[in-house]
Design a protein around this motif. Structure first.
Motif, mmCIF file in Angstrom:
data_model
loop_
_atom_site.group_PDB
_atom_site.id
_atom_site.type_symbol
_atom_site.label_atom_id
_atom_site.label_comp_id
_atom_site.label_asym_id
_atom_site.label_seq_id
_atom_site.Cartn_x
_atom_site.Cartn_y
_atom_site.Cartn_z
ATOM 1 N N LEU A 1 31.422 -0.157 -0.320
ATOM 2 C CA LEU A 1 31.317 1.294 -0.413
ATOM 3 C C LEU A 1 30.087 1.780 0.339
ATOM 4 O O LEU A 1 29.003 1.223 0.175
ATOM 5 N N ALA A 2 30.255 2.808 1.139
ATOM 6 C CA ALA A 2 29.115 3.491 1.755
ATOM 7 C C ALA A 2 28.803 4.677 0.848
ATOM 8 O O ALA A 2 29.660 5.525 0.596
ATOM 9 N N THR A 3 27.578 4.691 0.302
ATOM 10 C CA THR A 3 27.171 5.734 -0.636
ATOM 11 C C THR A 3 25.800 6.271 -0.245
ATOM 12 O O THR A 3 25.183 5.807 0.707
ATOM 13 N N GLN A 4 25.361 7.224 -1.022
ATOM 14 C CA GLN A 4 24.006 7.745 -0.845
ATOM 15 C C GLN A 4 23.365 7.791 -2.222
ATOM 16 O O GLN A 4 23.969 8.242 -3.180
ATOM 17 N N PHE A 5 22.128 7.300 -2.320
ATOM 18 C CA PHE A 5 21.431 7.267 -3.601
ATOM 19 C C PHE A 5 19.975 7.613 -3.358
ATOM 20 O O PHE A 5 19.333 6.997 -2.500
ATOM 21 N N ASP B 1 30.516 -0.699 -11.996
ATOM 22 C CA ASP B 1 29.770 0.550 -12.118
ATOM 23 C C ASP B 1 28.748 0.676 -10.999
ATOM 24 O O ASP B 1 28.127 -0.313 -10.596
ATOM 25 N N LEU B 2 28.566 1.883 -10.516
ATOM 26 C CA LEU B 2 27.516 2.195 -9.557
ATOM 27 C C LEU B 2 26.273 2.591 -10.347
ATOM 28 O O LEU B 2 26.380 2.994 -11.509
ATOM 29 N N PRO B 3 25.089 2.503 -9.735
ATOM 30 C CA PRO B 3 23.869 2.905 -10.463
ATOM 31 C C PRO B 3 23.727 4.429 -10.487
ATOM 32 O O PRO B 3 22.906 5.011 -9.788
ATOM 33 N N GLY B 4 24.576 5.075 -11.237
ATOM 34 C CA GLY B 4 24.588 6.540 -11.301
ATOM 35 C C GLY B 4 25.731 7.087 -10.465
ATOM 36 O O GLY B 4 26.347 6.383 -9.665
ATOM 37 N N ARG B 5 26.007 8.356 -10.659
ATOM 38 C CA ARG B 5 27.081 9.017 -9.906
ATOM 39 C C ARG B 5 26.617 9.225 -8.469
ATOM 40 O O ARG B 5 25.540 9.768 -8.238
ATOM 41 N N GLN B 6 27.420 8.789 -7.502
ATOM 42 C CA GLN B 6 27.008 8.811 -6.101
ATOM 43 C C GLN B 6 28.113 9.363 -5.212
ATOM 44 O O GLN B 6 29.296 9.184 -5.515
ATOM 45 N N PRO B 7 27.729 9.967 -4.071
ATOM 46 C CA PRO B 7 28.745 10.413 -3.119
ATOM 47 C C PRO B 7 29.227 9.234 -2.277
ATOM 48 O O PRO B 7 28.446 8.596 -1.573
ATOM 49 N N VAL B 8 30.499 8.922 -2.366
ATOM 50 C CA VAL B 8 31.084 7.827 -1.596
ATOM 51 C C VAL B 8 31.699 8.420 -0.333
ATOM 52 O O VAL B 8 32.511 9.346 -0.402
ATOM 53 N N THR B 9 31.306 7.898 0.828
ATOM 54 C CA THR B 9 31.794 8.439 2.097
ATOM 55 C C THR B 9 32.762 7.512 2.823
ATOM 56 O O THR B 9 33.506 7.965 3.698
ATOM 57 N N MET B 10 32.763 6.223 2.474
ATOM 58 C CA MET B 10 33.665 5.278 3.134
ATOM 59 C C MET B 10 33.924 4.102 2.203
ATOM 60 O O MET B 10 33.033 3.654 1.491
ATOM 61 N N THR C 1 41.294 0.492 4.112
ATOM 62 C CA THR C 1 39.992 0.989 4.528
ATOM 63 C C THR C 1 40.102 2.435 5.003
ATOM 64 O O THR C 1 41.043 2.791 5.714
ATOM 65 N N GLY C 2 39.131 3.249 4.581
ATOM 66 C CA GLY C 2 39.117 4.637 5.027
ATOM 67 C C GLY C 2 38.166 5.485 4.213
ATOM 68 O O GLY C 2 37.503 5.014 3.292
ATOM 69 N N ALA C 3 38.116 6.751 4.578
ATOM 70 C CA ALA C 3 37.300 7.722 3.852
ATOM 71 C C ALA C 3 38.128 8.296 2.706
ATOM 72 O O ALA C 3 39.289 8.638 2.895
ATOM 73 N N PRO C 4 37.531 8.401 1.516
ATOM 74 C CA PRO C 4 38.263 8.996 0.397
ATOM 75 C C PRO C 4 38.600 10.455 0.708
ATOM 76 O O PRO C 4 37.841 11.134 1.389
ATOM 77 N N GLU C 5 39.728 10.897 0.219
ATOM 78 C CA GLU C 5 40.111 12.295 0.401
ATOM 79 C C GLU C 5 39.040 13.194 -0.206
ATOM 80 O O GLU C 5 38.525 12.914 -1.289
#
Length: 83
Positions: free
Chosen positions: A46-50, A66-75, A22-26
């Motif tokens: 995954l914590a994301t923003q959409f 797959d995610l519903p589109g390219r998303q910023p993953v924060t955690m 568990t952690g934040a991606p580099e």
């Protein structure tokens, strides 16, 4: 146990992050369109923003997701799979 985040659907494209716990991606946030999990006994959250809203996505077991589109993953949280 390894979770990998990719820039394209289907576990293709650039490998944007690899996590074994568990952690934040580099380089958070990392932009991902899919993830792979190689351990069927684990669940990945995954914590994301959409569309400007926070979203939490959960995936259970091994596979490519797959995610519903390219998303910023924060955690990325990795937990024992229940049920």
């Amino acid at each position: 146990m390894t979770v990998r985040l990719y820039g394209e659907p289907g576990g293709r494209g650039d490998l944007v992050a690899t996590l074994e716990e568990t952690g934040a991606p580099e380089g958070t946030p990392c932009w991902a369109a899919s993830m792979t999990n190689d351990d069927d006994t684990k669940s990945v959250f995954l914590a994301t923003q959409f569309d400007a809203a926070a979203a939490y996505r959960e995936f259970h077991g091994a596979g490519t997701f797959d995610l519903p589109g390219r998303q910023p993953v924060t955690m990325v949280a990795i937990k024992d799979r229940s049920g």
